[in-house]
Design a protein around this motif. Structure first.
Motif, PDB file in Angstrom:
ATOM      1  N   UNK A  90      51.415  49.566  33.902  1.00  0.00           N
ATOM      2  CA  UNK A  90      50.137  48.845  33.942  1.00  0.00           C
ATOM      3  C   UNK A  90      49.159  49.594  33.053  1.00  0.00           C
ATOM      4  N   UNK A  91      48.749  48.938  31.977  1.00  0.00           N
ATOM      5  CA  UNK A  91      47.934  49.602  30.965  1.00  0.00           C
ATOM      6  C   UNK A  91      46.653  48.815  30.698  1.00  0.00           C
ATOM      7  N   UNK A  92      45.531  49.499  30.709  1.00  0.00           N
ATOM      8  CA  UNK A  92      44.255  48.900  30.347  1.00  0.00           C
ATOM      9  C   UNK A  92      44.116  48.996  28.831  1.00  0.00           C
ATOM     10  N   UNK A  93      44.225  47.858  28.147  1.00  0.00           N
ATOM     11  CA  UNK A  93      44.246  47.856  26.687  1.00  0.00           C
ATOM     12  C   UNK A  93      42.849  47.852  26.066  1.00  0.00           C
ATOM     13  N   UNK A  94      41.944  47.115  26.712  1.00  0.00           N
ATOM     14  CA  UNK A  94      40.616  46.931  26.106  1.00  0.00           C
ATOM     15  C   UNK A  94      39.642  46.429  27.169  1.00  0.00           C
ATOM     16  N   UNK A  95      38.394  46.822  27.045  1.00  0.00           N
ATOM     17  CA  UNK A  95      37.337  46.322  27.926  1.00  0.00           C
ATOM     18  C   UNK A  95      36.184  45.836  27.068  1.00  0.00           C
ATOM     19  N   UNK A  96      35.741  44.611  27.320  1.00  0.00           N
ATOM     20  CA  UNK A  96      34.600  44.048  26.592  1.00  0.00           C
ATOM     21  C   UNK A  96      33.746  43.261  27.568  1.00  0.00           C
ATOM     22  N   UNK A  97      32.492  43.686  27.724  1.00  0.00           N
ATOM     23  CA  UNK A  97      31.604  43.071  28.704  1.00  0.00           C
ATOM     24  C   UNK A  97      32.272  43.099  30.082  1.00  0.00           C
ATOM     25  N   UNK A  98      32.487  41.924  30.672  1.00  0.00           N
ATOM     26  CA  UNK A  98      33.103  41.886  32.000  1.00  0.00           C
ATOM     27  C   UNK A  98      34.565  41.435  31.950  1.00  0.00           C
ATOM     28  N   UNK A  99      35.168  41.590  30.808  1.00  0.00           N
ATOM     29  CA  UNK A  99      36.583  41.244  30.647  1.00  0.00           C
ATOM     30  C   UNK A  99      37.395  42.495  30.325  1.00  0.00           C
ATOM     31  N   UNK A 100      38.566  42.587  30.921  1.00  0.00           N
ATOM     32  CA  UNK A 100      39.481  43.689  30.637  1.00  0.00           C
ATOM     33  C   UNK A 100      40.858  43.105  30.305  1.00  0.00           C
ATOM     34  N   UNK A 101      41.488  43.658  29.286  1.00  0.00           N
ATOM     35  CA  UNK A 101      42.810  43.186  28.862  1.00  0.00           C
ATOM     36  C   UNK A 101      43.859  44.137  29.415  1.00  0.00           C
ATOM     37  N   UNK A 102      44.821  43.584  30.154  1.00  0.00           N
ATOM     38  CA  UNK A 102      45.849  44.384  30.812  1.00  0.00           C
ATOM     39  C   UNK A 102      47.232  44.057  30.264  1.00  0.00           C
ATOM     40  N   UNK A 103      48.075  45.067  30.119  1.00  0.00           N
ATOM     41  CA  UNK A 103      49.505  44.852  29.896  1.00  0.00           C
ATOM     42  C   UNK A 103      50.227  45.229  31.177  1.00  0.00           C
ATOM     43  N   UNK A 104      51.059  44.312  31.673  1.00  0.00           N
ATOM     44  CA  UNK A 104      51.698  44.484  32.972  1.00  0.00           C
ATOM     45  C   UNK A 104      53.208  44.353  32.804  1.00  0.00           C
ATOM     46  N   UNK A 105      53.951  45.338  33.246  1.00  0.00           N
ATOM     47  CA  UNK A 105      55.411  45.283  33.284  1.00  0.00           C
ATOM     48  C   UNK A 105      55.802  45.350  34.751  1.00  0.00           C
ATOM     49  N   UNK A 106      56.475  44.309  35.233  1.00  0.00           N
ATOM     50  CA  UNK A 106      56.635  44.208  36.687  1.00  0.00           C
ATOM     51  C   UNK A 106      57.965  43.597  37.088  1.00  0.00           C
ATOM     52  N   UNK A 107      58.264  43.783  38.363  1.00  0.00           N
ATOM     53  CA  UNK A 107      59.452  43.198  38.964  1.00  0.00           C
ATOM     54  C   UNK A 107      59.310  41.678  39.021  1.00  0.00           C
ATOM     55  N   UNK A 108      60.432  41.003  38.922  1.00  0.00           N
ATOM     56  CA  UNK A 108      60.429  39.552  39.063  1.00  0.00           C
ATOM     57  C   UNK A 108      59.852  39.155  40.413  1.00  0.00           C
ATOM     58  N   UNK A 109      59.038  38.105  40.432  1.00  0.00           N
ATOM     59  CA  UNK A 109      58.438  37.644  41.672  1.00  0.00           C
ATOM     60  C   UNK A 109      57.082  38.237  41.966  1.00  0.00           C
ATOM     61  N   UNK A 110      56.535  39.026  41.022  1.00  0.00           N
ATOM     62  CA  UNK A 110      55.202  39.586  41.188  1.00  0.00           C
ATOM     63  C   UNK A 110      54.156  38.515  40.882  1.00  0.00           C
ATOM     64  N   UNK A 111      53.146  38.393  41.715  1.00  0.00           N
ATOM     65  CA  UNK A 111      52.073  37.437  41.481  1.00  0.00           C
ATOM     66  C   UNK A 111      50.934  38.147  40.738  1.00  0.00           C
TER      67      UNK A 111
END
Length: 288
Positions: A127-148
């Motif tokens: 789980x990586x925080x790629x960028x933050x701008x104003x009230x938005x944050x861009x995330x990269x998520x690598x997860x198990x199948x079935x993750x919501x």
């Protein structure tokens, strides 16, 4: 038998192929699979993991007899890029808050989900925080199948003290399929037209891969042609028919191939591949 995957005719490719589809926003994953089924002129198609209508990105779709391989995606690791819409100014320690959600997390499926709403554990591999701008944050998520991911974004917002919801979501990988080889619906349509109307199958081969591509992560067992003929009739794989194996761990899901690289079946390893007698692979899905 289908023979060498690289030498298949366009008809064979469409009847046992996989498209690494770039799902557009709007239609459901089921609708998109239906479009591909009709484009390919086959009787079945199945997608590898549901994406909500608004979600875009990597949706491997199996064509024809390749739908028998759908189980290999059940436990495939998924990767997403998501926009986290914060409900207030981002805290200075947002990086640390996000990092707390790596590892095992507990989730209850949302009310509209198709599964029983019981608390369950899912692993966030990265789980990586790629960028933050104003009230938005861009995330990269690598997860198990079935993750919501929607629920994950909600929980991150609570931990951040601002509240948050998921904005745009794009899947960038499913198992070994990723966004470097995506094909759009328009790409597939144009490739099929090019082949049917002009006889040029090069564009088709660029967007439809042999179904064996979906088995990249499954250990291989190579079997003789005679054994493959028996498997096609429903017989298990016996030791005399085994030519080579990538694993000897009993209970492992394996894919059996002919010497020319054509997939014959999925099965469970139940015996020593180096033995002289006895069953080695019990069948789960016959592919020929």
């Amino acid at each position: 038998m289908r023979g060498d995957p690289d030498d298949r005719t366009p008809e064979q490719l469409l009847s046992f192929g996989v498209v690494n589809l770039d799902k557009p926003p709007g239609p459901s994953a089921h609708q998109v699979a239906g479009w591909l089924r009709d484009l390919a002129g086959v009787n079945r198609a199945a997608h590898a993991g549901t994406l909500d209508p608004k979600v875009t990105g990597c949706l491997p779709t199996l064509l024809g007899d390749a739908v028998r391989l759908a189980q290999v995606f059940d436990d495939a690791i998924k990767e997403y890029v998501a926009v986290l819409e914060l409900h207030g100014p981002p805290p200075a320690d947002l990086d640390s808050v996000v990092a707390e959600f790596e590892g095992d997390i507990h989730q209850k499926p949302p009310r509209k989900s198709a599964v029983v709403r019981q608390l369950r554990t899912r692993r966030i591999h990265g789980l990586e925080l790629l960028e933050v701008q104003d009230r938005q944050a861009l995330l990269r998520i690598i997860c198990e199948s079935g993750t919501y991911v929607r629920k994950l974004c909600h929980d991150i917002g609570l931990a951040a003290g601002t509240g948050a919801h998921m904005g745009h979501l794009r899947r960038t990988a499913t198992g070994t399929f990723n966004d470097t080889t995506l094909a759009s619906i328009h790409d597939v349509h144009d490739a099929v037209v090019e082949w049917r109307e002009r006889g040029d199958d090069a564009p088709l081969r660029a967007v439809v891969q042999p179904a064996e591509r979906a088995l990249t992560d499954i250990p291989r067992v190579q079997i003789a042609e005679s054994a493959a003929n028996q498997v096609a009739e429903g017989a298990p794989v016996y030791a005399p028919g085994v030519l080579a194996a990538e694993t000897d761990e009993l209970g492992t899901l394996v894919a059996c191939y002919t010497p020319d690289g054509a997939a014959v079946c999925l099965g469970t390893l139940v015996g020593d591949p180096a033995a002289d007698r006895g069953s080695v692979v019990n069948l789960e899905r016959v592919l020929v």
